[in-house]
Design a protein around this motif. Structure first.
Motif, PDB file in Angstrom:
ATOM      1  N   THR A   2      80.736  22.163  -4.218  1.00 42.22           N
ATOM      2  CA  THR A   2      81.657  23.290  -4.282  1.00 42.22           C
ATOM      3  C   THR A   2      83.073  22.865  -4.662  1.00 42.22           C
ATOM      4  N   HIS A  93      80.767  28.289  -1.223  1.00 41.19           N
ATOM      5  CA  HIS A  93      81.634  27.453  -0.390  1.00 41.19           C
ATOM      6  C   HIS A  93      81.246  27.597   1.077  1.00 41.19           C
ATOM      7  N   GLY A 126      87.029  24.677  -1.550  1.00 43.01           N
ATOM      8  CA  GLY A 126      85.593  24.535  -1.671  1.00 43.01           C
ATOM      9  C   GLY A 126      84.915  23.607  -0.692  1.00 43.01           C
TER      10      GLY A 126
END
Length: 163
Positions: A2, A93, A126
């Protein structure tokens, strides 16, 4: 993975910004504020909500609290926080690293006006130990966010950060 999605998004839309990764977790507002040397209010927390049949992200000042009445008035329904699995599935995320950049699914993003008290805010990037330093207006522009007023700040909080 992410953090890489966020890096990819920033490389395309804001190549001058860099992701800051810390050794320690910054999964909570308090941890993030300590880690990045800012006030908790400068942490731009991203909340994943369902309002009626829509999933939305609301980015707000770290010390602000959602006001259900304001959300209902602005977005047309009572908000419900998403579960951790839903958050990961929709945003890509993990909780504690959710941000409006590099989303797995296109979602409407709203920025609460509480962020405008600062010249710079620090949203996650993220993961639970990454972030970006960015001006609130620039963040909103990059993610196509709409500015709304759906939060309450603690009593005595200035409307605009002091220089």
């Amino acid at each position: 993975m992410t953090v890489e999605a966020v890096r990819g998004f920033l490389a395309l839309h804001a190549p001058d910004l860099e992701v800051v990764e810390l050794e320690a977790s910054t999964a909570t507002v308090e941890m993030a504020a300590r880690g990045h040397g800012v006030t908790p209010a400068q942490i731009a927390k991203t909340l994943s909500l369902r309002v009626k049949d829509r999933t939305v992200l609301i980015v707000t000042s770290g010390d602000a609290r959602l006001n259900n009445r304001k959300i209902k008035d602005v977005l047309g329904g009572k908000p419900r926080m998403l579960g951790a699995d839903e958050v990961v599935a929709l945003t890509g995320h993990p909780v504690g690293g959710v941000c409006p950049f590099g989303l797995a699914t296109p979602l409407p993003v709203y920025c609460d006006i509480s962020l405008r008290a600062f010249d710079e805010v620090v949203p996650a990037a993220g993961s639970t130990n990454s972030a970006v330093r960015i001006a609130p207006d620039r963040m909103a522009t990059l993610v196509g966010a709409e500015w709304i007023d759906v939060c309450e700040r603690p009593a005595g909080t200035p409307e605009r950060a002091q220089p």
